[in-house]
Design an enzyme around this catalytic site. Structure first.
Site, PDB file in Angstrom:
ATOM      1  N   ASN A 163       0.653  -1.226   0.021  1.00 32.51           N
ATOM      2  CA  ASN A 163       0.077   0.112   0.086  1.00 32.51           C
ATOM      3  C   ASN A 163       0.972   1.149  -0.243  1.00 32.51           C
ATOM      4  O   ASN A 163       1.419   1.697   1.050  1.00 32.51           O
ATOM      5  CB  ASN A 163      -1.063  -0.060   1.229  1.00 32.51           C
ATOM      6  CG  ASN A 163      -2.003  -1.041   1.199  1.00 32.51           C
ATOM      7  OD1 ASN A 163      -2.899  -0.961   0.518  1.00 32.51           O
ATOM      8  ND2 ASN A 163      -1.815  -2.125   1.901  1.00 32.51           N
ATOM      9  N   GLU A 164       1.282   2.048  -1.123  1.00 32.86           N
ATOM     10  CA  GLU A 164       2.145   2.808  -1.372  1.00 32.86           C
ATOM     11  C   GLU A 164       1.339   4.067  -0.987  1.00 32.86           C
ATOM     12  O   GLU A 164       0.208   4.320  -0.666  1.00 32.86           O
ATOM     13  CB  GLU A 164       2.329   3.073  -2.830  1.00 32.86           C
ATOM     14  CG  GLU A 164       3.153   1.698  -3.394  1.00 32.86           C
ATOM     15  CD  GLU A 164       4.389   1.706  -2.861  1.00 32.86           C
ATOM     16  OE1 GLU A 164       4.919   2.226  -1.852  1.00 32.86           O
ATOM     17  OE2 GLU A 164       5.441   0.768  -3.374  1.00 32.86           O
TER      18      GLU A 164
END
Length: 647
Positions: free
Chosen positions: A172-173
């Site tokens: 999850n950037e």
């Protein structure tokens, strides 16, 4: 076993509620990643046993990467030695690269099998890992089904996480939504850079991945995030003490009611209670903490040490220090003198002088100095100026290259050297045949594929030749260059074996052969691949054994720790600072240039894309600038060292 963190730089940080007032997530600091990993593994084992007594399943969310590997090692150990069964365990992995074949060396399926699943009695049907082999049009349905399976299993009981430098959890950037679910994502450039070494080049790193979402993670009943090393210290501080924001997805964990960060002392180094404890609690002042606080205040106010006032100390939580010592002037002079005494142009000791205020002894002169270099260029990159000074001042300098460094050589270098060899020995049919075989192997080699033993040897010889060229340039006699080729390193891959008795014995024997008056070693806690850490641990264990064996020369030996290419010591920790003039800075860079296979583009640059000589120059000049701002003399550049005290 000796601790990886030198005792000479360890700080006792407060751990009361008041000291944690800036921390928005429960955070537990362990002395080492090994201690922390045992703690996490033990909690997981307790849950499994508890659920077994209840006749229920334990549902685990699992992570990959270097962070949780020791946790998995302990779980395997509990299974084999204590009979811990995993038959009631259901697992869901966080993520997988996309596309990715399950049998690829980079696959998280393979990672989990090698580190955990192949060694325990878990049921195959209970293992769930995102599928990197799917057609793109099938990914969305798979992700939806993955979420449904988690819900059907009753939700995740314990979710294990690592953290990326961007603050990503799973994949999850930055920009990920708090409510995001399992999905296909595009990877951030920083994330791909961090993975580049594993894939032998950024161009080989996938641009996408399938990951559980932040919302999926937040739905877990308990979340344990682990982080090791100084490379994670800044993002840990942002996640634990910073504002919640999408640009640092780990900050979302501040919303979780049962989340804990389990970190080692290096990863904790930017938390307020560790970095600046006087801002959050009453301190028990000692010389180390006084120096650290005074230098911090000097830098904070952009004032030279001797210009700090009582009011400055009072304003920043150090009024009790002034009351204890008497005045700002007394504190300033004390710290100024300590700092001044750490500076020396004689790293081997200055003969025929009073050495009572110097970091090194004047006698004996000349000294035998043994420099340990984890890779074949760390000596000149990290302490090349000091190495040159030792040689110039007549000391007998030895360099021990601990590993071959062979995996950091590009394939084209092998072709170039064999081209040269065949031209020199034209008509040598055996050499031409060997060259043809090497070319054939390299032309069909896939990214990350392990080199043949022959190619590994050639790459090692290339780096050996470069190291010898650097030694000659610096004035180190070739007979004093020792190529240890420690066995733990020789896997042909980024992943290394645990160090063994053989590694320790090789190091023990060399130390006993040279009988140095000084040892220099890389005390690097930021090395992204762990080689420096392992090399230091081997030295510690060899030295501990020499002390236990009461060899006569060890009592007259100092061990100095330098930093590697990633980070410098804090000024407050430095116990010896060696100035480097403009001419010697050029000589140091020229010595680094002798390592031609690492020039222009290194195989493993870490998260800094600059060349190693550029990093070294910037770091050394920045250290000199900091000393100057504190009120010391102005130097071109400086190299810093911390002394490790033998047991």
């Amino acid at each position: 076993m000796s601790q990886a963190v030198p005792k000479s730089i360890g700080l006792e940080y407060p751990n009361d509620d008041e000291s944690k007032k800036f921390e928005k997530i429960a955070t537990h600091i362990h002395k080492s990643s090994q201690d922390a990993s045992f703690w996490v593994a033990n909690e997981i084992a307790q849950l499994i046993r508890q659920r077994q007594k209840q006749g229920k399943n334990a549902v685990l969310g699992l992570a990959t990467g270097s962070t949780p590997t020791k946790v998995y090692d302990y779980l395997v150990q509990f299974h084999k030695e204590e009979g811990l069964s995993f038959k009631n365990v259901i697992t869901f992995n966080l993520d997988e690269y996309y596309p990715m074949k399950a049998d690829s060396v980079h696959s998280y399926v393979r990672f989990m099998n090698e580190h955990l699943f192949d060694h325990i009695d878990i049921k195959e049907k209970n293992i769930h890992i995102p599928d990197g082999t799917l057609d793109k049009e099938d990914v969305r349905d798979f992700c939806k089904a993955y979420e449904e399976k988690i819900n059907t299993a009753g939700g995740i009981d314990i979710q294990v996480l690592g953290i990326g430098r961007t603050g990503h959890i799973g994949f999850n950037e930055p920009g990920s939504s708090l409510k995001s679910k399992t999905r296909l994502v595009r990877l951030d450039r920083v994330t791909r850079l961090d993975a580049a070494s594993d894939f032998f080049g950024l161009e080989n790193v996938p641009t996408k991945a399938i990951t559980m979402g932040v919302g999926t993670i937040m739905a877990a009943k308990r979340v344990i995030l682990m982080a090791w090393g100084e490379g994670k210290s800044r993002v840990i501080e942002q996640s634990v003490e910073g504002e919640i924001r999408e640009s640092v997805p780990a900050t979302f964990l501040q919303y979780h009611e049962n989340c804990e960060f389990i970190i080692d002392s290096a990863a904790a180094s930017f938390l307020t209670r560790v970095k600046t404890p006087w801002l959050v609690t009453e301190c028990e002042w000692n010389d180390k903490l006084i120096k650290k606080a005074t230098l911090w205040l000097s830098e904070k106010l952009d004032k030279a040490i001797l210009k700090l006032t009582n009011e400055d100390y009072n304003e920043y939580g150090m009024g009790n220090l002034v009351a204890e010592i008497g005045s700002a002037e007394h504190i300033n002079i004390k710290v100024f003198n300590e700092l001044q005494h750490s500076i020396t142009g004689w790293p081997g000791g200055k003969p025929n002088t009073d050495d009572s205020q110097r970091p090194e002894r004047k006698d004996p002169y000349p000294k035998r100095s043994l420099i340990f270099s984890p890779h074949p260029d760390d000596d000149v990159i990290s302490m090349g100026g000091t190495l040159l000074r030792l040689v110039d001042q007549g000391h007998q300098v030895h360099v021990a290259y601990q590993t071959s460094g062979n995996i950091a050589v590009f394939d084209d270098e092998v072709i170039r050297f064999l081209d040269f060899a065949t031209d020199i020995q034209e008509g040598n049919t055996e050499l031409e045949k060997k060259f043809s075989e090497v070319r054939a192997f390299l032309s069909s080699k896939s990214p990350g594929q392990v080199d043949s033993p022959e190619i590994q040897q050639i790459k090692g010889l290339i780096r050996k030749g470069e190291a010898l060229a650097a030694c000659r340039y610096c004035g180190v006699e070739e007979k004093n260059a020792h190529f240890q080729n420690l066995p733990f390193y020789e896997t042909g891959t980024v992943k290394k074996r645990p160090h063994s008795e053989e590694d320790i014995q090789i190091t023990y024997d060399l130390l006993n052969e040279v009988k140095p008056h000084q040892i220099f070693a890389a005390g690097d806690l930021s090395d992204p691949h762990g080689t420096h850490r392992v090399c230091l641990q081997i030295i510690y264990e060899a030295v501990d054994r020499l002390v236990a064996d009461k060899v006569d020369w060890i009592d007259d030996c100092y061990l100095w720790l330098y930093r590697g290419a990633w980070q410098e010591w804090d000024i407050a920790d430095m116990e010896m600072a060696v100035p480097i003039g403009p001419k010697d800075m050029e000589r140091k860079k020229n010595a680094i240039f002798k390592h031609q296979s690492q020039k222009d583009a290194a195989m493993f640059p870490g998260n800094d894309e600059r060349e190693f000589w550029q990093r070294a120059e910037q770091r050394n000049t920045e250290t000199a600038r900091k000393y100057n701002q504190l009120g010391m003399a102005e130097y071109e550049a400086m190299e810093g060292f911390v002394r490790y005290k033998f047991k």
